[in-house]
Design a protein around this motif. Sequence first.
Motif, PDB file in Angstrom:
ATOM      1  N   SER A 508       0.809  -1.215   0.000  1.00  0.00           N
ATOM      2  CA  SER A 508       0.000   0.000   0.000  1.00  0.00           C
ATOM      3  C   SER A 508       0.846   1.271   0.000  1.00  0.00           C
ATOM      4  CB  SER A 508      -0.968   0.026   1.191  1.00  0.00           C
ATOM      5  OG  SER A 508      -2.067   0.861   0.889  1.00  0.00           O
ATOM      6  N   ALA A 568      -1.567  15.698   0.299  1.00  0.00           N
ATOM      7  CA  ALA A 568      -1.404  14.316   0.769  1.00  0.00           C
ATOM      8  C   ALA A 568      -2.589  13.540   0.219  1.00  0.00           C
ATOM      9  CB  ALA A 568      -1.386  14.235   2.284  1.00  0.00           C
ATOM     10  N   GLY A 569      -2.491  12.214   0.268  1.00  0.00           N
ATOM     11  CA  GLY A 569      -3.603  11.399  -0.192  1.00  0.00           C
ATOM     12  C   GLY A 569      -4.874  11.726   0.565  1.00  0.00           C
ATOM     13  N   SER A 570      -4.749  11.870   1.859  1.00  0.00           N
ATOM     14  CA  SER A 570      -5.926  12.159   2.687  1.00  0.00           C
ATOM     15  C   SER A 570      -6.608  13.445   2.235  1.00  0.00           C
ATOM     16  CB  SER A 570      -5.498  12.300   4.150  1.00  0.00           C
ATOM     17  OG  SER A 570      -4.611  13.400   4.297  1.00  0.00           O
ATOM     18  N   HIS A 602      -8.610   1.827   3.680  1.00  0.00           N
ATOM     19  CA  HIS A 602      -7.597   2.577   4.419  1.00  0.00           C
ATOM     20  C   HIS A 602      -8.302   3.519   5.386  1.00  0.00           C
ATOM     21  CE1 HIS A 602      -4.167   5.369   4.956  1.00  0.00           C
ATOM     22  NE2 HIS A 602      -3.430   4.342   4.606  1.00  0.00           N
ATOM     23  N   ASN A 605      -9.919   6.926   4.531  1.00  0.00           N
ATOM     24  CA  ASN A 605     -11.172   7.034   3.772  1.00  0.00           C
ATOM     25  C   ASN A 605     -12.317   7.463   4.683  1.00  0.00           C
ATOM     26  OD1 ASN A 605     -10.923   4.432   1.151  1.00  0.00           O
ATOM     27  ND2 ASN A 605      -9.622   6.165   1.639  1.00  0.00           N
ATOM     28  N   THR A 649     -11.325   1.214  -2.982  1.00  0.00           N
ATOM     29  CA  THR A 649      -9.924   1.261  -3.369  1.00  0.00           C
ATOM     30  C   THR A 649      -9.738   0.241  -4.469  1.00  0.00           C
ATOM     31  OG1 THR A 649      -9.337   1.838  -1.117  1.00  0.00           O
ATOM     32  CG2 THR A 649      -7.566   1.011  -2.504  1.00  0.00           C
ATOM     33  N   HIS A 700      -8.384  10.067  -5.946  1.00  0.00           N
ATOM     34  CA  HIS A 700      -7.122  10.756  -5.692  1.00  0.00           C
ATOM     35  C   HIS A 700      -6.014   9.781  -6.033  1.00  0.00           C
ATOM     36  CE1 HIS A 700      -6.827   8.410  -1.944  1.00  0.00           C
ATOM     37  NE2 HIS A 700      -5.537   8.665  -2.023  1.00  0.00           N
ATOM     38  N   ASN A 702      -1.689   9.075  -5.271  1.00  0.00           N
ATOM     39  CA  ASN A 702      -0.607   9.485  -4.390  1.00  0.00           C
ATOM     40  C   ASN A 702       0.669   9.589  -5.211  1.00  0.00           C
ATOM     41  OD1 ASN A 702      -2.233   9.689  -2.195  1.00  0.00           O
ATOM     42  ND2 ASN A 702      -1.281   8.060  -1.022  1.00  0.00           N
TER      43      ASN A 702
END
Length: 962
Positions: A508, A568-570, A602, A605, A649, A700, A702
């Motif tokens: 991941s 960031a991914g978040s 994750h 999410n 995901t 999104h 990363n």
Amino acid sequence: MTNPSAVLDLAKSGSFVDRHIGSRRQTEIDTMLQAVGYSSVDALVNTAVPDDIKQPTPLTLRPALSEVEVLAELRRLASLNKTAVQLIGQGYYDTVTPAVIRRNILEAPAWYTAYTPYQPEISQGRLEALLNFQTMVQDLVGLPIANASLLDEGTAVVEAVLLMRRANKAKEAADGKTVLDADLLPQTIALVKGRAEALGFEVEVADLSAGLPEGAINGIVLQQPGVSGKVFDHAPVIAAAKERGAMVTVAADLLSLTLITPPGEQGADIAVGSAQRFGVPLFFGGPHAAYMAVRKGLERSLPGRLVGVSKDDAGTPAYRLALQTREQHIRREKATSNICTAQALLAIVASMYGVFHGPDGLKAIASQVHAHAARFDAALRAAGVQTANTEFFDTVTVIVPGRAAEILAAAEEAGYNLRAIDADTLGVSFDETTTPETVAAVASFFGADASAVETSGAEYPLALSRNTDFMTHPVFNTHRSETQMLRYIRRLSDRDLALDRTMIPLGSCTMKLNATAEMEAISWPEFASIHPFAPDSQTAGWRELIDGLEADLAEITGYDQVSIQPNAGSQGELAGLLAIRGYHHSRGDVQRDICLIPASAHGTNAASAVLAGMKVVVVATAPDGTIDHEDLKAKIEAHRDAIAAIMITYPSTHGVYDADVRYICDAVHEAGGQVYIDGANLNALVGLAQPGKFGGDVSHLNLHKTFCIPHGGGGPGVGPVAARAHLAPFMPGNAADPANGAGGAPISASRFGSAGVLPISWAYIRLMGGDGLTEATKSALLAANYVAKRLDEHFPVLYTGEGGLVAHECILDLRQLTADTGVTAEDVAKRLIDFGFHAPTLAFPVAGTLMVEPTESEDLGELDRFIDAMIVIRGEIEQVRNGDFSVEDSPLRHAPHTASAVVTSEWDRSYSREQAAFPARPDHSGHAHGQDKYFPPVGRIDGASGDRNLVCSCPPIEAFEN
Ligand SMILES: *Cc1c(COP(=O)(O)O)cnc(C)c1O
């Protein structure tokens, strides 16, 4: 150079693709294919990837370039940017990155390729550097607990506001409004308003120097100094706020706090801000480390990561992430923050800047900055030009009725960027790089003469002068010579395992090559020294690069529009969910507020959904790891008209291509919901399938996973959001300049987020081209399936898809072994350190398992070294089963072994020292362990004891002397 074309040809021989991909020789590929049982890579890929998501045509990207050509193209783009003397301020200041820090941290793979320090035994160096950051921040702001960085100042204020909203339990205040002082950075105000809108709480902006507004107030946010430059004595308003049950956050400039009373001493509950001007380049807006510090009692609701001190199994003090289970995003829908990746590398740079200068050096810099501002102000006043504040630190707001545009233009023409406030007002912010010539030149634009004035040098209220010490710890007072500094940096990095020493097979997380050529451009001044609010005429190169990257990512993902703003991914998740929310609201579907999230998702999410104002409904996982159709149907039926979105995901967090993803997308669409596809696993899709084409409305990505931005020990990251056209109007807006951006809430303080690291992904895509990227994906699949096939008989692979294949990663199930022998997945993770490996992902997404992602960048030799290590470990587990040693007395439970643990004169363990320290081959001789042995600096760390007795500042040196 007599013959440039010959040089170019040389550079082309052996393409970059061959260097990015680890196993390119046909013999290596054949060996792997044979193990997996396929005759060709394409046959394997064709079986693994479901037909109905396969991309019909190859990627159409610009043709691949060589490294030499990419660097030439980056030089061209850089030359389109115009550097200037940056006096805009507004949260971003020019600074000098000491060369010893730039070259040995910012540009040093030992630092930038490290992963987040979840495995503390191999992360002691970066943990110490981050603890220094926390200590420095705590001392400067006067509060006892600081975290190890947040994403940027604006979002740090958002986090502080949310913290106040959940921590304030005072009856008369808890549900009250949030009040922002009018002198906050405008981008901060825009961010807080955008987030409050989604969460449904009231925000009021008011001039708090005139007192608190009427009504119930949950919390207030102040700025020190204000964006106008004014230095405030906040004590009275803080006291008044407390009186009314409100909590208080102060956004504070760290450099100014070397001279003025820190917010903690004035009674603030929370301090936040940016550490950018501590040696971190402007980077056109980011990445920069933000900080947050809190008073006692709030530490358990602090967002972000927190480094603390604990002990290892020999009683040696050791660092590790404290309260890890408290890390908010792990708490899923109960989370209060979605921060995962933050800004570790930049926090480390800032902390080293503190180590380099020490408290006296910082004070000297601050005094000099202030003296420049004071001289400038005095010169203007002497010339009859009005300035706004008598009390300031580094920023002077100048009032020039009707003349702002003309002065701004003259300054710009001469190479000086000032802050445009309105037709009558300009701002000038001085910094560490300011020279007397700069002051004189800028004064002259206002018709003033700076050489003619005397100043006292203390125009902030003298009563506010700081009279407490800070940064007294020896670490900030020892490394004064460059020799010492260099060795300190080297000593810390030598304690750690990063990609420059070993594969990091973290499922991941896609720890692939971060090629040096990709990294080259980030510290070029034409990229690094650009202010985020510089006029567009100076940033053509940046914007061409960003437009090109966004277009490439749109082609790769199959979406219509991409914004690289989320850092960031978040944050990409939040941006995507807010776009979905905006879309539903624009159609009057305001009741759609449910986000379906599979149990395996994750943690970010669910946390992001909550922060987007949605309610999370969890969808169960079927025994084979896919989404449970019956449960999905039931949840859709139960909530049909309220479904805003599903977040899935892909490939799933189980490392498998679910064959029924289209069915799931259709089912949610049919109910009127939108489909969010978490694209953090895009390394399994690039060139093979496009989420924007197989059912996603928004995703999104990363860039710090799939697109080669290094992890930096836990950041920086870039989490672009990519969407179909109907969501484009709701993409992230521009916080500082709303008219100049999309219509959604802004996600980062600056328009292009962590722009400074975008040349890395840009270069990667240009070096690989469409075919190269597709080759990389296929190679990642081959490597993962090779590892899975070879390890399956030793550690069963938990989930597989079509043809028994995995995607780009695989989950090794240790639960039965643990039940039989007591050896845990954690034991295996720690034992790998004795072989010189970083552990795979532990206990995510399934407890009791390890998730392995080899990526395309590892060569067969390194894959085999890892597989062999795992097989040796499996043999040791058998030894436990056979009673050769108990699990408590096994090399597994005692792992990792430090040098001092194995060289003691007493050795009473049931295995040999050779087995302890040199376990690679059954005869304990083997590969790379003579000369290249890595010894962790500490043994197994007891995290729980450190959590019971929380210490989050540099411990006294004596603690380490026994
Ligand atoms: C890494 C990851 C994220 C979060 O990304 P950050 O940059 O750490 O915020 C989200 N989803 C998945 C599946 C991930 O692997």
